[in-house]
Structure formats: structure tokens, C-alpha cells
Design an enzyme around this catalytic site. Structure first.
Site, mmCIF file in Angstrom:
data_model
loop_
_atom_site.group_PDB
_atom_site.id
_atom_site.type_symbol
_atom_site.label_atom_id
_atom_site.label_comp_id
_atom_site.label_asym_id
_atom_site.label_seq_id
_atom_site.Cartn_x
_atom_site.Cartn_y
_atom_site.Cartn_z
ATOM 1 N N SER A 102 17.782 -35.493 13.328
ATOM 2 C CA SER A 102 16.941 -34.681 14.209
ATOM 3 C C SER A 102 16.784 -35.330 15.572
ATOM 4 O O SER A 102 16.636 -36.548 15.681
ATOM 5 C CB SER A 102 15.554 -34.491 13.576
ATOM 6 O OG SER A 102 14.712 -33.762 14.438
ATOM 7 N N ASP A 103 16.814 -34.493 16.593
ATOM 8 C CA ASP A 103 16.408 -34.924 17.920
ATOM 9 C C ASP A 103 14.906 -35.199 17.883
ATOM 10 O O ASP A 103 14.192 -34.720 17.005
ATOM 11 C CB ASP A 103 16.734 -33.809 18.923
ATOM 12 C CG ASP A 103 16.417 -34.203 20.349
ATOM 13 O OD1 ASP A 103 16.568 -35.392 20.675
ATOM 14 O OD2 ASP A 103 15.999 -33.328 21.118
ATOM 15 N N LYS A 104 14.416 -35.985 18.827
ATOM 16 C CA LYS A 104 12.988 -36.321 18.847
ATOM 17 C C LYS A 104 12.188 -35.331 19.672
ATOM 18 O O LYS A 104 11.315 -34.619 19.169
ATOM 19 C CB LYS A 104 12.776 -37.735 19.406
ATOM 20 C CG LYS A 104 11.288 -38.125 19.547
ATOM 21 C CD LYS A 104 11.122 -39.489 20.157
ATOM 22 C CE LYS A 104 11.386 -39.492 21.650
ATOM 23 N NZ LYS A 104 10.330 -38.789 22.418
#
Length: 899
Positions: free
Chosen positions: A340-342
């Protein structure tokens, strides 16, 4: 002299340094431009030479191509061959029925794909870009696609950067680059060249196409347009990434090939035996072989798979997950890792002041994002902020020396201006502070060189103060006093503040400081900002989404690891990783982009498995990480919202884009788009995916015994030289009527108990396990056996052939209807009262099947079409009794073997 001669004959090498590593003046010379811009004639010439400033449109398959790709299946090829042979033999009814089945399957897949595309189109937001350009010495508005290299462009707060450009002049310029770099805080820009090897996020003298000017202004020279920009480079990388087949696609392709080989081999064996042993006529023998092939091929299975996935798409849409590709629904159920991207995915992408440090201690502030709701606590005890002298003084500084505004749209709060200033205003609102009665007399705006903002303000009581907020190190050097717990001034304790600063920074917080001093003048200059009184520090963070923390815990419970891949700094990423418990009960392992860059492919596989947080990563790093995980046998879902995430999304087994804050490139690359930008929706989608896969397996376990039984009937008839108990069109009737009624009901089955408490399935495991093959064989033998017996009994009773065949068809259908009850639960007893009526669609489907079968038997046009005859009522009792007996035997088999 010799040296001079040599230098005159060697051509001067062009400077190949990138734009960010060159002084602005040299770059202008390279592009034959100046501060006055290009002439219109020169710009037109360059436009004709290099083309529009636009990304190439991705190739889209036409409607015809999209339709015919649904015929690309080994089993469909066999059906088409069967249709051709029946046509050559003159059996046109069989030909048209077979072709109708094939067309129905293709049409269902085509229509469902179109619906998914329309659902996605509803959440797309296209942006029309314009640019302020200097041509012939005059500023003018142009469409952004008209820009060429060498153009001089003016940037203002709120502008979308229309091309890649080198900054020539800046004034408090800050650009939001999260879509490109993953950083949650706007980047401060300047005009000095940076190192040649600086990453995109560290090229402070550049502005990149597609990013947003958050504050300030500047002018710049265009250095790259269209496909040559950073976004264009990512787009090219995206087009070169090969999407991989889903586990279901791979399994079904392998299953189809093996089944095709077996069917063709047995059909040839039938031809050989029928010719050598029983001397069948050639036409009759070919018809028998085709009947066997049609019987053995589960032509209803593609339709059921498509419909089951389509129903899953609708269910997921109700849970805010828009599915662009049908197979992605099932693949979600098999993922082992979510990358996941943050920013904006695990976090809110809304800055929040979470801690305030004064001489009184460390105040904890509750509440998330820009919504002005929250409370203050000191040492776990709730406090009234404005009754704490030092805390009240700090809130006054950060609220009054502030140029932003909180705004509310519908139920959502946002900020007009700087995100950091929005967080400070929200802090003041939580405290109940009102800044409207203050009067600003003078201001020193924030500059990148100074890293602070100062304002001269008149207090409601008439007194004047200089209020200063900014970087702690810059403020500490201008202070010699501090505000103590009682609100009195005392000598500055620099050691204490350095210790507090390090503590906040170690938590991944962005830290600002506040200071003030009395004033009695109406002007404000830099020389006034000395002898200040230091008040305290504010720790600001882009907070984790609470629902994302819960979703990560659910994923861990389901045996799925969650890894965060971000362009942000390691400290910030580590703090978020700990807050979200990404490592579960284990130790959090942080890997940097530099480590990824230096790692070999083998070493990267180990890093990818071991790491929980990957910080300061580029699009290439994200793509390499996804590939490394897949090479280790993982089924990977990748989430993100920025252009920098798009290549990894496309490569992943399931790409998941954010629908609200996601870029067009990200949505285009994704399989699934989250309409609510909520990570917790992914956990719900995984549960839905697992349920769908369970239901697909149930459908396969249900449908294949139908084909096995029919194939057995035809095979036994040829081996023993019997009259064929079934005709090809009757076989197709059974296959389709069972598939569209009974098998379809299995798509509506609710989730099995504990579906999110079991580990992900092995993607390499065969779709048909040993127990499945046993069940299919057992049921095929029982249903096929009783159907042959019923046909032989009817022939022995000297009824006509059409009546005997009608009885055989009824036996097949009734046995399948009772077997549906078995198939609803793989190992559980299906006769438990609590489970028996859990799926009302199953009973509705059985009712519809009964109506269709009555029409098949008694309607004259159906009798003519399928060669059936009306049966007396007594002829229905035996098929029903045999079906009931088979159901009870399978329930006993579950109890003895499956448990």
C-alpha cells in the site's frame, strides 16, 4: 602549439547534465530561450517538430475485438468444431443450438465488461489544463498542450503545473507533489541547482507536470513536454509492464486443456470401438461422438463463472469498490500480500497537530484531519487549553500568524491555503480560540530561505506583539527567553527544547515552533526578530486512518501481510508503520530506496519478504518490489493514488486505485477503484473475493457431475452397442437449464463461517483437489448409472424411444436438483435447518427448474424441438426418489470423508 591544434579539431562535447543540475542561465542557453520567452514563430516551429504537450492515448480494443476475445477458450473451440461437424452431417438443429450456447457465453462476458467500464467512468474527473506563457515578451493564456521546450511559464497558487520546468524565480513557492513522489507535505522550491543524482523528490529547483502549486509564485522555463516529462516517463514504463494472468485464469486454462485432451481422446476411442465392434453407421457414430463431446464439455461453466464474478462486481460496488476487470474479484480472495501507498491510502492526507510541547509538558491532542473536533490532555488528564498559560500563548501565535482558512463543504472539512497552517487553525478551533478580533499591522511572509513567518498584531486589548512561527532551529537562534508554566518569562533552556525536538522528530512528526515578544512600533523588519520569547513546539502528522488500522488487523488475521511503500522519508514512514501495527507482533523492518537500488534481484526478494516499510522509493523501486514478491510466489495487491504508483498497480495481481484522490493514470492501470479511498474497503473486498472463489468452486463441483454423468451415459451406450439414451440437443438442454438455474443459485451463497480467519489459498494449488475429483467421480457414476437404468427400464417396458429418452433426461435433472442441496456446503451438513434455508435463491432456482422441465416435457413446440414426449405422473416419482437417495448418500459421504 600542438595542444592548440588538437583542441581546435576536437568538437566541443554537449553538456548532458540534467536540467536540475544546471544553473538557470546555462539551461536557458541550452534551449535557446531567454527571460522574455520565445517568439511565436519559434514556438510554432518547435510545436510542429515535437508535437503537442500531451501523453499518448493508450490503445483501446474495439468492440469487435472485445467481443471475440470471449471465444478464446479451448473448450469453446471444441464446441465450434462440433457445430461444424453437425452442419456437415445436416443436423442443423444441433448446429444452431451449439452456436447459440457459444454466443450466449460471449455476450454475457462482453456485456459485463461494458458495465464495469461505465461504473468506472462515473467516478473519473478529467482536468482541463491551461498555462500562462510569455511569448514575444507578453504574457498570455494558452492551452497547456501548446507548450514547447523553452517556453517561459508563470506559476501561481492553485495552478496545475502544465509541463516539466526548471525554476528561474520563486517567491514562497511550495508545490504539492504527492501524486508523483508520495510525500504528504508540499515541497519548498528554490532556484539553486541540485546534485545530478538527486531523486525526483529532492529536485527542489524543478516543477513537474501534473503537480499542484500549493502556495507562492514563480517563473520557470519548460524543459520537457508530453512523453518526455516525469509523468510521461512513468506512462511509458506503464505501457511496457505486462499484466499477468490471475490464479483463476491460469487454473481454468490448465483445466480446460486437460479436459479437452481427455474428451477428444475418449471421442476418438468411441469412434474406433463403434466402428470395429458394433459396426455403427458413420453418420450415427459421428453423432454419438459429438453427443459425447457436447455431454462432457461443461459449456455452461464459462457463463456461470462470468455471472458469479459479475454478481461479485455488483456486491463490491455496494461496498464502494468499482471493479474494472471481472477476474480481479476472484483474485482478491487469493492475495497473500497487500502493498500500500501511504499518503491518502493508509493516512488521511490531512495534516493534524497531535502533540504540543511547552514548559508545562507534552499535551496530547485528539481528533483527526481538519475537522475541528478534539480535546487536550496532559499526563492523561483532560485540560482546558485556554486556561493553560503557555498552551494558550502558543495557540494564539499559530492561529493569528496564519494566512489560511478552514472551510466546510457538505460534511467534509478542508483547508484553503497551506495544509500545515490548516492543521494549526484546527488546533486553535479545538481550543475554542477566536482570532477575528486581532488586527494585523505588518507581516514578513514565509520564505524558503528563512523558514518562518512573522506578523505584527494588535491584540483586542490594544497591546501589540510580534508573533513568530516556523522551523524550530531558526526560532531558537532568535530567542533568549522562554515562557514558563506560570506564563512568566525566564532564560531560554536550549538543551530542553533540543531534547523535545528530537523526541517529536523520532516519532515521524513534522515539528514547528512558536515565539513572540511585545512591540510598540508599526513596522516589521528582520532586525525586529531578535530577543524573542520561545513558547513551545507543535508536532504535526498526516494521521493514519483508524479504519485502516482495523483493516490491517483483519488482514493479518486472514494470513495476509500488509507492506507500506512510500516516497516519504524513512522516519515518517517508520512512525506511521508502528502506529498502524504493520509488523503485527513482530519487529518493524524499514527498507530505504537506496537499499533497493543497490540490491541484486536475489537480495531484493529477501528484502521484499522481510521488510514491512519501504521508504523514499521511486516508481521503479515499487515495480521491482512487486516483481520480487511475485517471484517469491506471493499473490500481490498494490494500492495507490499517485502517478508514481501506476506501473506497480498494473504489474500487481490486483491493482487498486483511489477513486477520489487518485490520478487518471492510476485508475487506468488498476483492476479495482475504491470510490471512498478507504483502505478498509480492501479488507471487505478480500472477504468478498474469498466468498466468490468458494462459490465458484461449489459451482464447478456441482456442474461437472452433470457432464460426467451425461458423458458416461453416451460412452456406455457406444461401448455396449445400445441405442443412444440422449440426443445432443437434449444434452445441451440439461447443461444449460441446470447451469442457468441451479448453478447460478450458488453465486448467491453467503460467506462460509470463518472465511477471514483462514490463510490465503495456495495459488499454485489445482482448482480440483483430490477430494473434489473423488466427489465428482462418485456423483457422476451415481447420476449416470441411474439415468442409464431408467432408460433401460423404460425400453424394457416397451415404451417409445422419445418417452424413454424423456425419462432419462428427467432423471438427470431431478438428481442434479437434489445434488444442489449437497453442493451448497462443501463439508458442513446441508440438512441443518439453520443452513437449509439460508439461500432463498436456491429454492427459487429449483422452482424455476421444475417449471422449465414441465415445459420441456409437455409443451408441443418443445417436444418437437427436443424430441420429447409427455410422461404420466407416475413416471416422475422414480426420478425424484432416486435424486433424494443420491442426496442422502452424499451427506453420509461428507460425514465420513470430508470432515
Amino acid at each position: 602549439m600542438s595542444a592548440a591544434k588538437t583542441s581546435s579539431t576536437v568538437p566541443e562535447q554537449p553538456d548532458l547534465s540534467p536540467a536540475h543540475a544546471l544553473p538557470a542561465s546555462e539551461l536557458l542557453d541550452r534551449h535557446q530561450s531567454s527571460a522574455e520567452g520565445l517568439s511565436q514563430a519559434e514556438a510554432t516551429k518547435r510545436f510542429k517538430q515535437h508535437g503537442a504537450n500531451a501523453l499518448p492515448e493508450p490503445p483501446q480494443p474495439g468492440m469487435v475485438q472485445r467481443f471475440f476475445k470471449h471465444f478464446h477458450d479451448t473448450l469453446i473451440y471444441i464446441l465450434l468444431a462440433a457445430a461444424a461437424i453437425t452442419a456437415l452431417l445436416g443436423h442443423w438443429l444441433d448446429t444452431w443450438v451449439i452456436l447459440a450456447v457459444v454466443l450466449i457465453n460471449a455476450t454475457i462476458g462482453f456485456v459485463q465488461e461494458g458495465k464495469a467500464e461505465k461504473a468506472l467512468a462515473g467516478i473519473r474527473k478529467m482536468l482541463s489544463l491551461h498555462a500562462t506563457v510569455k511569448r514575444d515578451g507578453n504574457w498570455q493564456q494558452l492551452d497547456a498542450d501548446q507548450l514547447v521546450v523553452g517556453d517561459i511559464v508563470r506559476l501561481r497558487s492553485g495552478d496545475k503545473v502544465p509541463a516539466d520546468m526548471r525554476l528561474l524565480d520563486t517567491n514562497n513557492l511550495r508545490i504539492e507533489e504527492s501524486a508523483l513522489t508520495g510525500e504528504s507535505v508540499p515541497t519548498e522550491k528554490h532556484t539553486q541547482a541540485v546534485a545530478t543524482d538527486a531523486g525526483v523528490g529532492d529536485r527542489f529547483c524543478m516543477a513537474f507536470s501534473g503537480t499542484l502549486v500549493a502556495a507562492g509564485r514563480g517563473t520557470a522555463v519548460v524543459t520537457a513536454t508530453g512523453a518526455n516529462t516525469e509523468i510521461g516517463r512513468i506512462n511509458a514504463m506503464l505501457s511496457s509492464v505486462q499484466a499477468i494472468a490471475t490464479p483463476l485464469t491460469r487454473q481454468m486454462a490448465q483445466f480446460s486443456k486437460w479436459l479437452s485432451v481427455v474428451i477428444v481422446a475418449l471421442a476418438l476411442l468411441m469412434l474406433l470401438i463403434g466402428h470395429l465392434l458394433h459396426d455403427f453407421a458413420t453418420g450415427e457414430l459421428f453423432l454419438a461422438a459429438i453427443g459425447f463431446a457436447v455431454a462432457a464439455i461443461p459449456e455452461g461453466l464459462p457463463a456461470i463463472l462470468t455471472i458469479t464474478l459479475a454478481l461479485g462486481v455488483q456486491k463490491m460496488a455496494q461496498r464502494n469498490a468499482i471493479t474494472r476487470r471481472l477476474n480481479a474479484v476472484e483474485t482478491l480472495g487469493s492475495i497473500t500480500v497487500i502493498c500500500s501507498d501511504k499518503t491518502g491510502t493508509l493516512t488521511r492526507n490531512e495534516m493534524t497537530a497531535s502533540q504540543v510541547v511547552t514548559q508545562a509538558g507534552n499535551y496530547q491532542v485528539s481528533g483527526l484531519g481538519y475537522q475541528p473536533e478534539g480535546a487536550f490532555a496532559l499526563d492523561g488528564e483532560a485540560v482546558t487549553a485556554l486556561k493553560q498559560p503557555s498552551l494558550a500563548a502558543l495557540i494564539e501565535v499559530v492561529a493569528v500568524a496564519n494566512d489560511s482558512q478552514l472551510i466546510q463543504q457538505d460534511e467534509h472539512w478542508g483547508v484553503q491555503g497551506e495544509p500545515t497552517e490548516g492543521a494549526l487553525l484546527c488546533l486553535a478551533e479545538k481550543a475554542g480560540f477566536e482570532r477575528e478580533s486581532y488586527q494585523r499591522l505588518a507581516v514578513i511572509p514565509f520564505e524558503s530561505e528563512n523558514k518562518f513567518m512573522a506578523s505584527l498584531e494588535q491584540h483586542p486589548d490594544g497591546s501589540q506583539h510580534i508573533l513568530l512561527k516556523g522551523a524550530p532551529d531558526r526560532l531558537l537562534e532568535r530567542c533568549d527567553q522562554q515562557l514558563n508554566t506560570d506564563g512568566e518569562s525566564e532564560p531560554l533552556d536550549s538543551g530542553y527544547w533540543q531534547q523535545q525536538l528530537e523526541s517529536l522528530s523520532s516519532q515521524g512528526l513534522r515539528v514547528l515552533a512558536a515565539a513572540r515578544k511585545p512591540a510598540n512600533h508599526s513596522e516589521l523588519g528582520m532586525d525586529n526578530l531578535t530577543g524573542m520569547q520561545f513558547i513551545g513546539l507543535i508536532g504535526i502528522i498526516d494521521p493514519p486512518r483508524p479504519e485502516a488500522i482495523e483493516a490491517i488487523a483483519r488482514c493479518h488475521q486472514a494470513g495476509i501481510r500488509v507492506k507500506m511503500i512510500t516516497g516519504d522519508h524513512a522516519g515518517t514512514a517508520e512512525a506511521i508503520g508502528k502506529a498502524m501495527a504493520l509488523a503485527g507482533d513482530g519487529e518493524l523492518v524499514v527498507v530505504t530506496g537506496a537499499e533497493i537500488e543497490a540490491a541484486s534481484e536475489e537480495a531484493l526478494q529477501e528484502l521484499a519478504i522481510r521488510g514491512n516499510v519501504f521508504a523514499r522509493t521511486s516508481p521503479e523501486h515499487k515495480l521491482r518490489l512487486v516483481k520480487a514478491l511475485q517471484a517469491s510466489g506471493e499473490v500481490v495487491a498494490m494500492t495507490g493514488d499517485g502517478v508514481n504508483d501506476a506501473p506497480a498497480l498494473k504489474r500487481a495481481d490486483v491493482g487498486i486505485a483511489m477513486g477520489i484522490k487518485g490520478t487518471e493514470a492510476t485508475k487506468e492501470a488498476a483492476d479495482i477503484v475504491l470510490a471512498d479511498d478507504n483502505f478498509s474497503t480492501i479488507a471487505k473486498a478480500v472477504e468478498e473475493g474469498r466468498t466468490i472463489y468458494d462459490n465458484l468452486r461449489k459451482a464447478i463441483l456441482f456442474i461437472l457431475p452433470t457432464n460426467g454423468a451425461q458423458g458416461l451415459v453416451m460412452l456406455v451406450a457406444v461401448l455396449f452397442g445400445l441405442t443412444l439414451p440422449l440426443t445432443p440437443v437434449q444434452i445441451l438442454w440439461v447443461n444449460m437449464v441446470v447451469a442457468v438455474t441451479l448453478a447460478l443459485a450458488l453465486a448467491f451463497e453467503p460467506a462460509e463461517p470463518g472465511v477471514m480467519k483462514r490463510p490465503p489459498r495456495d495459488p499454485k494449488a489445482a482448482i480440483l483437489s483430490g477430494m473434489f475429483l473423488w466427489r465428482i467421480s462418485l456423483v457422476s457414476l451415481m447420476i449416470g448409472g441411474v439415468s442409464i437404468l431408467m432408460f433401460l427400464w423404460a425400453m424394457a417396458a416397451e415404451v417409445d424411444l422419445s418417452t424413454a429418452r424423456t425419462l432419462a433426461v428427467n432423471t438427470l435433472v431431478m438428481a442434479q436438483a437434489f445434488y444442489l442441496i449437497n453442493s451448497r456446503y462443501l463439508a458442513e451438513c446441508s440438512l441443518k435447518f439453520s443452513l437449509l434455508f439460508a439461500n432463498k435463491m436456491a429454492w427459487l432456482a429449483m422452482g424455476v427448474l421444475l417449471v422449465l422441465q414441465l415445459a420441456f416435457v409437455y409443451l408441443p413446440f418443445m417436444q418437437q424441438l427436443f424430441g420429447t414426449s409427455a410422461l404420466p405422473l407416475s413416471y416422475w416419482l422414480l426420478p425424484i426418489g432416486l435424486g433424494l437417495a443420491i442426496m442422502l448418500i452424499i451427506e453420509l459421504e461428507k460425514k465420513w470423508l470430508w470432515r
